[in-house]
Design a protein around this motif. Structure first.
Motif, PDB file in Angstrom:
ATOM      1  N   ILE A 112       0.891  -1.162   0.000  1.00 28.29           N
ATOM      2  CA  ILE A 112       0.000   0.000   0.000  1.00 28.29           C
ATOM      3  C   ILE A 112       0.923   1.203   0.000  1.00 28.29           C
ATOM      4  CG2 ILE A 112      -1.742   1.278   1.304  1.00 28.29           C
ATOM      5  CD1 ILE A 112      -2.656  -1.533   2.382  1.00 28.29           C
ATOM      6  N   GLU A 113       0.880   1.972  -1.090  1.00 33.03           N
ATOM      7  CA  GLU A 113       1.877   2.998  -1.348  1.00 33.03           C
ATOM      8  C   GLU A 113       1.502   4.411  -0.909  1.00 33.03           C
ATOM      9  OE1 GLU A 113       4.970   2.373  -2.675  1.00 33.03           O
ATOM     10  OE2 GLU A 113       4.526   0.236  -2.643  1.00 33.03           O
ATOM     11  N   LYS A 114       0.248   4.628  -0.540  1.00 29.64           N
ATOM     12  CA  LYS A 114      -0.137   5.951  -0.045  1.00 29.64           C
ATOM     13  C   LYS A 114      -1.375   5.801   0.825  1.00 29.64           C
ATOM     14  CE  LYS A 114      -2.232   7.021  -4.474  1.00 29.64           C
ATOM     15  NZ  LYS A 114      -2.227   7.864  -5.634  1.00 29.64           N
ATOM     16  N   PHE A 115      -1.491   6.695   1.766  1.00 29.77           N
ATOM     17  CA  PHE A 115      -2.573   6.636   2.749  1.00 29.77           C
ATOM     18  C   PHE A 115      -3.671   7.609   2.351  1.00 29.77           C
ATOM     19  CE2 PHE A 115       0.991   5.490   5.952  1.00 29.77           C
ATOM     20  CZ  PHE A 115       1.122   4.244   5.367  1.00 29.77           C
ATOM     21  N   GLY A 161       3.706   7.044   1.101  1.00 31.83           N
ATOM     22  CA  GLY A 161       4.157   7.729  -0.107  1.00 31.83           C
ATOM     23  C   GLY A 161       3.656   9.161  -0.114  1.00 31.83           C
ATOM     24  N   ASN A 162       4.512  10.087  -0.486  1.00 34.49           N
ATOM     25  CA  ASN A 162       4.124  11.498  -0.463  1.00 34.49           C
ATOM     26  C   ASN A 162       4.841  12.258  -1.557  1.00 34.49           C
ATOM     27  OD1 ASN A 162       6.605  13.002   0.733  1.00 34.49           O
ATOM     28  ND2 ASN A 162       6.344  11.269   2.118  1.00 34.49           N
ATOM     29  N   ARG A 163       4.475  13.520  -1.691  1.00 31.66           N
ATOM     30  CA  ARG A 163       5.105  14.406  -2.671  1.00 31.66           C
ATOM     31  C   ARG A 163       5.602  15.687  -1.982  1.00 31.66           C
ATOM     32  NH1 ARG A 163       4.735  12.849  -7.578  1.00 31.66           N
ATOM     33  NH2 ARG A 163       4.849  14.904  -8.546  1.00 31.66           N
ATOM     34  N   ARG A 189       7.794  10.711  -3.565  1.00 33.70           N
ATOM     35  CA  ARG A 189       7.806  10.298  -4.968  1.00 33.70           C
ATOM     36  C   ARG A 189       7.605  11.508  -5.871  1.00 33.70           C
ATOM     37  NH1 ARG A 189       5.119   5.242  -3.552  1.00 33.70           N
ATOM     38  NH2 ARG A 189       6.706   4.059  -2.476  1.00 33.70           N
ATOM     39  N   CYS A 190       8.264  12.628  -5.565  1.00 35.33           N
ATOM     40  CA  CYS A 190       8.064  13.878  -6.305  1.00 35.33           C
ATOM     41  C   CYS A 190       8.837  13.921  -7.615  1.00 35.33           C
ATOM     42  CB  CYS A 190       8.446  15.066  -5.435  1.00 35.33           C
ATOM     43  SG  CYS A 190      10.223  15.215  -5.151  1.00 35.33           S
ATOM     44  N   GLY A 191       9.842  13.086  -7.759  1.00 30.61           N
ATOM     45  CA  GLY A 191      10.640  13.093  -8.974  1.00 30.61           C
ATOM     46  C   GLY A 191      11.924  13.896  -8.875  1.00 30.61           C
ATOM     47  N   ARG A 192      12.114  14.642  -7.785  1.00 28.39           N
ATOM     48  CA  ARG A 192      13.356  15.411  -7.610  1.00 28.39           C
ATOM     49  C   ARG A 192      14.517  14.463  -7.303  1.00 28.39           C
ATOM     50  NH1 ARG A 192      12.161  20.337  -3.536  1.00 28.39           N
ATOM     51  NH2 ARG A 192      13.726  19.111  -2.464  1.00 28.39           N
ATOM     52  N   ALA A 193      15.691  14.854  -7.729  1.00 28.01           N
ATOM     53  CA  ALA A 193      16.879  14.036  -7.493  1.00 28.01           C
ATOM     54  C   ALA A 193      17.104  13.784  -6.003  1.00 28.01           C
ATOM     55  CB  ALA A 193      18.110  14.704  -8.106  1.00 28.01           C
ATOM     56  N   ALA A 194      16.821  14.784  -5.178  1.00 29.62           N
ATOM     57  CA  ALA A 194      17.026  14.653  -3.731  1.00 29.62           C
ATOM     58  C   ALA A 194      16.113  13.597  -3.109  1.00 29.62           C
ATOM     59  CB  ALA A 194      16.797  15.996  -3.050  1.00 29.62           C
ATOM     60  N   CYS A 195      15.047  13.252  -3.806  1.00 26.52           N
ATOM     61  CA  CYS A 195      14.090  12.271  -3.276  1.00 26.52           C
ATOM     62  C   CYS A 195      14.112  10.959  -4.067  1.00 26.52           C
ATOM     63  CB  CYS A 195      12.679  12.861  -3.276  1.00 26.52           C
ATOM     64  SG  CYS A 195      12.502  14.309  -2.208  1.00 26.52           S
ATOM     65  N   ALA A 196      15.134  10.758  -4.871  1.00 23.61           N
ATOM     66  CA  ALA A 196      15.195   9.568  -5.726  1.00 23.61           C
ATOM     67  C   ALA A 196      15.365   8.279  -4.926  1.00 23.61           C
ATOM     68  CB  ALA A 196      16.315   9.714  -6.751  1.00 23.61           C
ATOM     69  N   ARG A 197      16.136   8.338  -3.866  1.00 19.25           N
ATOM     70  CA  ARG A 197      16.337   7.134  -3.039  1.00 19.25           C
ATOM     71  C   ARG A 197      15.115   6.906  -2.177  1.00 19.25           C
ATOM     72  NH1 ARG A 197      22.161   6.618  -0.561  1.00 19.25           N
ATOM     73  NH2 ARG A 197      21.127   4.694  -0.069  1.00 19.25           N
ATOM     74  N   PRO A 198      14.797   5.662  -1.871  1.00 23.13           N
ATOM     75  CA  PRO A 198      13.631   5.386  -1.010  1.00 23.13           C
ATOM     76  C   PRO A 198      13.771   6.072   0.351  1.00 23.13           C
ATOM     77  CG  PRO A 198      14.430   3.371  -2.013  1.00 23.13           C
ATOM     78  CD  PRO A 198      15.443   4.441  -2.324  1.00 23.13           C
ATOM     79  N   GLY A 199      12.646   6.579   0.850  1.00 23.24           N
ATOM     80  CA  GLY A 199      12.632   7.209   2.160  1.00 23.24           C
ATOM     81  C   GLY A 199      12.732   6.174   3.266  1.00 23.24           C
ATOM     82  N   ARG A 200      12.934   6.639   4.481  1.00 22.76           N
ATOM     83  CA  ARG A 200      13.078   5.739   5.629  1.00 22.76           C
ATOM     84  C   ARG A 200      11.740   5.164   6.073  1.00 22.76           C
ATOM     85  NH1 ARG A 200      17.130   8.785   9.512  1.00 22.76           N
ATOM     86  NH2 ARG A 200      17.261   6.752  10.509  1.00 22.76           N
ATOM     87  N   ASN A 201      10.632   5.866   5.785  1.00 24.89           N
ATOM     88  CA  ASN A 201       9.286   5.334   5.976  1.00 24.89           C
ATOM     89  C   ASN A 201       9.002   4.869   7.412  1.00 24.89           C
ATOM     90  OD1 ASN A 201       6.680   4.592   4.974  1.00 24.89           O
ATOM     91  ND2 ASN A 201       7.357   2.467   4.862  1.00 24.89           N
ATOM     92  N   PHE A 202       9.428   5.647   8.388  1.00 26.27           N
ATOM     93  CA  PHE A 202       9.192   5.238   9.771  1.00 26.27           C
ATOM     94  C   PHE A 202       7.706   5.135  10.099  1.00 26.27           C
ATOM     95  CE2 PHE A 202      13.661   6.496  10.575  1.00 26.27           C
ATOM     96  CZ  PHE A 202      14.083   5.320  11.182  1.00 26.27           C
ATOM     97  N   LEU A 203       6.856   5.990   9.532  1.00 24.69           N
ATOM     98  CA  LEU A 203       5.420   5.870   9.792  1.00 24.69           C
ATOM     99  C   LEU A 203       4.909   4.523   9.297  1.00 24.69           C
ATOM    100  CD1 LEU A 203       2.718   6.918  10.817  1.00 24.69           C
ATOM    101  CD2 LEU A 203       2.442   8.117   8.635  1.00 24.69           C
ATOM    102  N   GLY A 204       5.252   4.159   8.087  1.00 21.97           N
ATOM    103  CA  GLY A 204       4.849   2.858   7.560  1.00 21.97           C
ATOM    104  C   GLY A 204       5.389   1.710   8.396  1.00 21.97           C
ATOM    105  N   ARG A 205       6.642   1.805   8.789  1.00 18.86           N
ATOM    106  CA  ARG A 205       7.255   0.750   9.623  1.00 18.86           C
ATOM    107  C   ARG A 205       6.515   0.602  10.954  1.00 18.86           C
ATOM    108  NH1 ARG A 205      13.736   1.670   9.785  1.00 18.86           N
ATOM    109  NH2 ARG A 205      14.077   2.173   7.603  1.00 18.86           N
ATOM    110  N   TYR A 206       6.207   1.731  11.595  1.00 22.72           N
ATOM    111  CA  TYR A 206       5.547   1.667  12.892  1.00 22.72           C
ATOM    112  C   TYR A 206       4.117   1.160  12.767  1.00 22.72           C
ATOM    113  CZ  TYR A 206       9.631   4.149  14.648  1.00 22.72           C
ATOM    114  OH  TYR A 206      10.908   4.514  14.983  1.00 22.72           O
TER     115      TYR A 206
END
Length: 150
Positions: free
Chosen positions: A4-7, A110-112, A122-139
């Motif tokens: 599930i990629e976005k809330f 998932g956010n922009r 998932r905005c497409g900017r180079a600074a956001c190209a790597r996967p985020g840490r996703n602590f909310l999803g993990r928790y």
């Protein structure tokens, strides 16, 4: 495994912006987890009340950026608080049921808006190209496992 990629939509209940009142420290009611989380940043009662009275979760988040931070917030405090506000929210049997109904899906906030800490931008900017840490999803997945084992 499904993901599930976005809330949003049917999964909006997992968002911290979802309207569901929880009562925080000192008996202060917060209309969303976002407000409760932002208010927990500060030991100052007036600042917490200002956040609780915000008309929207976005405004609560904005006000939370202006408070005096409690000691240790950026070290471990924010993680402890996020887990606590999630537990408070999902103590509601209906929300707990909805979270359990996600099965073993990987949950990704998932956010922009460039949040690579709590989510995965998932905005497409180079600074956001790597996967985020996703602590909310993990928790949320951690809490789902705890609820399943009760």
């Amino acid at each position: 495994m499904d993901s599930i990629e976005k809330f949003r939509g049917r999964y909006e209940f997992m968002s911290n912006f979802y309207r569901h009142t929880i009562v925080g420290t000192g008996g202060i009611p917060y209309p969303t987890n976002e407000a409760a989380f932002q208010a927990a940043k500060t030991p100052n009662l007036l600042e917490r009340c200002l956040i609780a009275s915000a008309p929207t979760p976005r405004e609560a988040k904005r006000r939370g950026r202006l408070v005096s931070l409690r000691a240790g917030w950026n070290d471990t405090g924010r993680h402890v608080v996020m887990r606590a506000v999630l537990r408070a929210k999902f103590a509601d049997p209906e929300l707990s049921r909805l979270l359990l109904a996600t099965g073993d899906a990987r949950l990704v906030e998932g956010n922009r808006w460039h949040d690579q800490f709590w989510g995965d931008c998932r905005c497409g900017r180079a600074a956001c190209a790597r996967p985020g840490r996703n602590f909310l999803g993990r928790y949320l997945m951690e809490l789902r496992t705890e609820l399943a084992n009760q």
